[in-house]
Design a protein around this motif. Sequence first.
Motif, PDB file in Angstrom:
ATOM      1  N   PHE A 202       2.781   5.939  14.954  1.00  0.00           N
ATOM      2  CA  PHE A 202       3.763   6.430  13.980  1.00  0.00           C
ATOM      3  C   PHE A 202       4.522   5.268  13.346  1.00  0.00           C
ATOM      4  N   ALA A 203       4.825   4.238  14.142  1.00  0.00           N
ATOM      5  CA  ALA A 203       5.470   3.040  13.608  1.00  0.00           C
ATOM      6  C   ALA A 203       4.585   2.374  12.563  1.00  0.00           C
ATOM      7  N   THR A 204       3.282   2.313  12.836  1.00  0.00           N
ATOM      8  CA  THR A 204       2.332   1.745  11.880  1.00  0.00           C
ATOM      9  C   THR A 204       2.297   2.546  10.589  1.00  0.00           C
ATOM     10  N   LEU A 205       2.294   3.867  10.699  1.00  0.00           N
ATOM     11  CA  LEU A 205       2.273   4.738   9.522  1.00  0.00           C
ATOM     12  C   LEU A 205       3.489   4.512   8.633  1.00  0.00           C
ATOM     13  N   ILE A 206       4.666   4.470   9.228  1.00  0.00           N
ATOM     14  CA  ILE A 206       5.886   4.273   8.441  1.00  0.00           C
ATOM     15  C   ILE A 206       5.866   2.927   7.739  1.00  0.00           C
ATOM     16  N   SER A 207       5.411   1.889   8.429  1.00  0.00           N
ATOM     17  CA  SER A 207       5.374   0.552   7.814  1.00  0.00           C
ATOM     18  C   SER A 207       4.395   0.506   6.650  1.00  0.00           C
ATOM     19  N   GLN A 208       3.279   1.235   6.757  1.00  0.00           N
ATOM     20  CA  GLN A 208       2.311   1.292   5.655  1.00  0.00           C
ATOM     21  C   GLN A 208       2.921   1.959   4.422  1.00  0.00           C
ATOM     22  N   ILE A 209       3.677   3.004   4.640  1.00  0.00           N
ATOM     23  CA  ILE A 209       4.351   3.695   3.531  1.00  0.00           C
ATOM     24  C   ILE A 209       5.341   2.761   2.850  1.00  0.00           C
ATOM     25  N   VAL A 210       6.102   2.004   3.646  1.00  0.00           N
ATOM     26  CA  VAL A 210       7.095   1.080   3.093  1.00  0.00           C
ATOM     27  C   VAL A 210       6.420   0.017   2.223  1.00  0.00           C
ATOM     28  N   ALA A 211       5.340  -0.585   2.710  1.00  0.00           N
ATOM     29  CA  ALA A 211       4.638  -1.622   1.945  1.00  0.00           C
ATOM     30  C   ALA A 211       4.101  -1.066   0.638  1.00  0.00           C
ATOM     31  N   CYS A 212       3.501   0.120   0.695  1.00  0.00           N
ATOM     32  CA  CYS A 212       2.909   0.747  -0.490  1.00  0.00           C
ATOM     33  C   CYS A 212       3.957   1.076  -1.551  1.00  0.00           C
ATOM     34  N   VAL A 213       4.997   1.791  -1.149  1.00  0.00           N
ATOM     35  CA  VAL A 213       6.025   2.233  -2.097  1.00  0.00           C
ATOM     36  C   VAL A 213       6.746   1.034  -2.703  1.00  0.00           C
ATOM     37  N   SER A 214       7.057   0.032  -1.889  1.00  0.00           N
ATOM     38  CA  SER A 214       7.754  -1.166  -2.390  1.00  0.00           C
ATOM     39  C   SER A 214       6.928  -1.872  -3.452  1.00  0.00           C
ATOM     40  N   CYS A 215       5.618  -2.003  -3.195  1.00  0.00           N
ATOM     41  CA  CYS A 215       4.740  -2.708  -4.130  1.00  0.00           C
ATOM     42  C   CYS A 215       4.626  -1.954  -5.455  1.00  0.00           C
ATOM     43  N   ILE A 216       4.489  -0.628  -5.380  1.00  0.00           N
ATOM     44  CA  ILE A 216       4.370   0.179  -6.597  1.00  0.00           C
ATOM     45  C   ILE A 216       5.643   0.093  -7.431  1.00  0.00           C
ATOM     46  N   ILE A 217       6.801   0.210  -6.789  1.00  0.00           N
ATOM     47  CA  ILE A 217       8.078   0.148  -7.506  1.00  0.00           C
ATOM     48  C   ILE A 217       8.233  -1.206  -8.194  1.00  0.00           C
ATOM     49  N   TYR A 218       7.887  -2.276  -7.480  1.00  0.00           N
ATOM     50  CA  TYR A 218       8.011  -3.617  -8.059  1.00  0.00           C
ATOM     51  C   TYR A 218       7.136  -3.758  -9.305  1.00  0.00           C
ATOM     52  N   VAL A 219       5.892  -3.327  -9.201  1.00  0.00           N
ATOM     53  CA  VAL A 219       4.971  -3.446 -10.337  1.00  0.00           C
ATOM     54  C   VAL A 219       5.465  -2.631 -11.521  1.00  0.00           C
ATOM     55  N   GLN A 220       5.900  -1.402 -11.250  1.00  0.00           N
ATOM     56  CA  GLN A 220       6.345  -0.538 -12.342  1.00  0.00           C
ATOM     57  C   GLN A 220       7.601  -1.075 -13.030  1.00  0.00           C
ATOM     58  N   MET A 221       8.443  -1.792 -12.273  1.00  0.00           N
ATOM     59  CA  MET A 221       9.700  -2.283 -12.839  1.00  0.00           C
ATOM     60  C   MET A 221       9.585  -3.689 -13.430  1.00  0.00           C
ATOM     61  N   LYS A 222       8.707  -4.530 -12.846  1.00  0.00           N
ATOM     62  CA  LYS A 222       8.729  -5.950 -13.190  1.00  0.00           C
ATOM     63  C   LYS A 222       7.468  -6.480 -13.866  1.00  0.00           C
ATOM     64  N   LYS A 223       6.343  -5.777 -13.740  1.00  0.00           N
ATOM     65  CA  LYS A 223       5.078  -6.323 -14.226  1.00  0.00           C
ATOM     66  C   LYS A 223       4.488  -5.441 -15.322  1.00  0.00           C
ATOM     67  N   ASN A 224       4.897  -5.707 -16.534  1.00  0.00           N
ATOM     68  CA  ASN A 224       4.419  -4.896 -17.648  1.00  0.00           C
ATOM     69  C   ASN A 224       2.902  -4.973 -17.806  1.00  0.00           C
ATOM     70  N   ILE A 225       2.327  -6.104 -17.435  1.00  0.00           N
ATOM     71  CA  ILE A 225       0.886  -6.294 -17.569  1.00  0.00           C
ATOM     72  C   ILE A 225       0.106  -5.334 -16.664  1.00  0.00           C
ATOM     73  N   LEU A 226       0.750  -4.865 -15.568  1.00  0.00           N
ATOM     74  CA  LEU A 226       0.108  -3.930 -14.639  1.00  0.00           C
ATOM     75  C   LEU A 226       0.757  -2.552 -14.638  1.00  0.00           C
ATOM     76  N   HIS A 227       1.882  -2.420 -15.296  1.00  0.00           N
ATOM     77  CA  HIS A 227       2.625  -1.158 -15.320  1.00  0.00           C
ATOM     78  C   HIS A 227       1.822  -0.065 -16.026  1.00  0.00           C
ATOM     79  N   LEU A 228       1.697   1.077 -15.367  1.00  0.00           N
ATOM     80  CA  LEU A 228       0.931   2.186 -15.935  1.00  0.00           C
ATOM     81  C   LEU A 228       1.850   3.322 -16.369  1.00  0.00           C
ATOM     82  N   ARG A 229       1.747   3.665 -17.645  1.00  0.00           N
ATOM     83  CA  ARG A 229       2.426   4.857 -18.152  1.00  0.00           C
ATOM     84  C   ARG A 229       1.404   5.990 -18.218  1.00  0.00           C
ATOM     85  N   LYS A 230       1.845   7.170 -18.619  1.00  0.00           N
ATOM     86  CA  LYS A 230       0.930   8.313 -18.683  1.00  0.00           C
ATOM     87  C   LYS A 230      -0.264   8.020 -19.574  1.00  0.00           C
TER      88      LYS A 230
END
Length: 453
Positions: A202-230
């Motif tokens: 369960f500890a592993t699962l939670i840490s995987q969620i944290v890494a995934c969500v953090s990376c997606i938020i960063y890309v969407q906010m900071k990396k226009n070259i990778l940011h995906l809109r609809k």
Amino acid sequence: MKKENKKIDIKMTSGSIYKHLFNYALPLIIGNIILLTYNAIDLIIIGKNLGETSLAAVGSVAPIMTMVIHLVSGICIGASVIISEFFGANDNKKIKTEVSTTIISGTIFTCIIAILCIIFAKKIFILLRVPNEALNEAIIYLQVVAVGFLFVFMYNVYSNALRAIGDSKTATFFLIISAIINLILDIIFVIYLGLGVFGAGFATLISQIVACVSCIIYVQMKKNILHLRKQDLIFDKNLYKKTMSYGLITAIQQAVPPLGKILLTSKVNTLSITPMAAYNATSKLDDLTIIPQQSISYGIMTCVAQNRGAKEYIRIRETMKKGLVLEFIYSIIIALITYFCGLYIMILFSPKGSNEMISLGVKYFKIIAFFYITPGITNALQSFFRGMGNMSITLITSSIQVCVRVIVAYIFIPIIGFPAVAYGMIAGWFTMLIIEVPYYFYCKNKKWKNMMI
């Protein structure tokens, strides 16, 4: 208008190749060492608090997890080669389309794998001949961590996309944070709450969620070259075919070594619980030595692919030469550490009184330490081939390497016991080297002659 964070995007088409490779690889090496150190501590916590049986159960899951992770990361590595080419050619629109296509296709694949692991967990471990006393804990651990496979895939999509544009730092930072969270939760769930292997999973699962969500938020906010809109959510059939031609071969190639580990685990399991625990510990330490080599090789792959996209052919040749120098230096350092410090490392992994387990591990590292240079060379060669768009050779040589490793181990384990695992590894590495070195020179002089002048 969103501010684009460009300062850590690296164009490897100009400037010092040594500097690019070092700056690219260093965050990956640090991140992977921290992550693998966490994984080692994870095993220490389980071994010291739950005993050899639980350690063997979690270790039986490790090759399956590794195989699944390599499958999804293989697809993402294939996609990253294409993204690197587009980045070198300054085609930002194609970059977004490639990311979108990979996400759509990979999500379906990953969900199917996760469901199969959850449903057939017991049958998988029976086939692997996991002893009855460790069977239930192995099933529980696999079913919990399988829930996180989709998050692992999404993290890999965005982390490999970031690395393709030269940013190897950000995704590694999120990985380190998730590893720290994982460690803290391990201590809470396993030691204080007494949740056993379920708590570790369960500890592993939670840490995987944290890494995934953090990376997606960063890309969407900071990396226009990778940011995906609809409007960017496009499935391009041609890019899908190219991604699969690169990605599936890489995914299968990435999954072949863990498959070999599964077969070896099945054979080692026929000995007893103690060799099982020793194998799980030495496997983790093998990862700790080899994965930094892979970090350097990922830099080689990205640098080659970017320069191929930019048609900077002289830099392609120089990338290979200088990448090999870095691989050699690292391999010598790690060989000295594992040879002279193997005893102290094994003591950390072993429950109190497990003198036999420690002895088996020390023998393993005395045999294998100075042969770690061979996977350093083969990792560099394989990443060069990937960067040049030649994925099939990596699958062929990896498959042959694993076959040799497993065959040698299966023949000699009944004769000499646990040390046969080390001799199998060495035989497999040398076989790969014997094939890849001549093939490299063939391609250099024939297929890529105009690029390697």
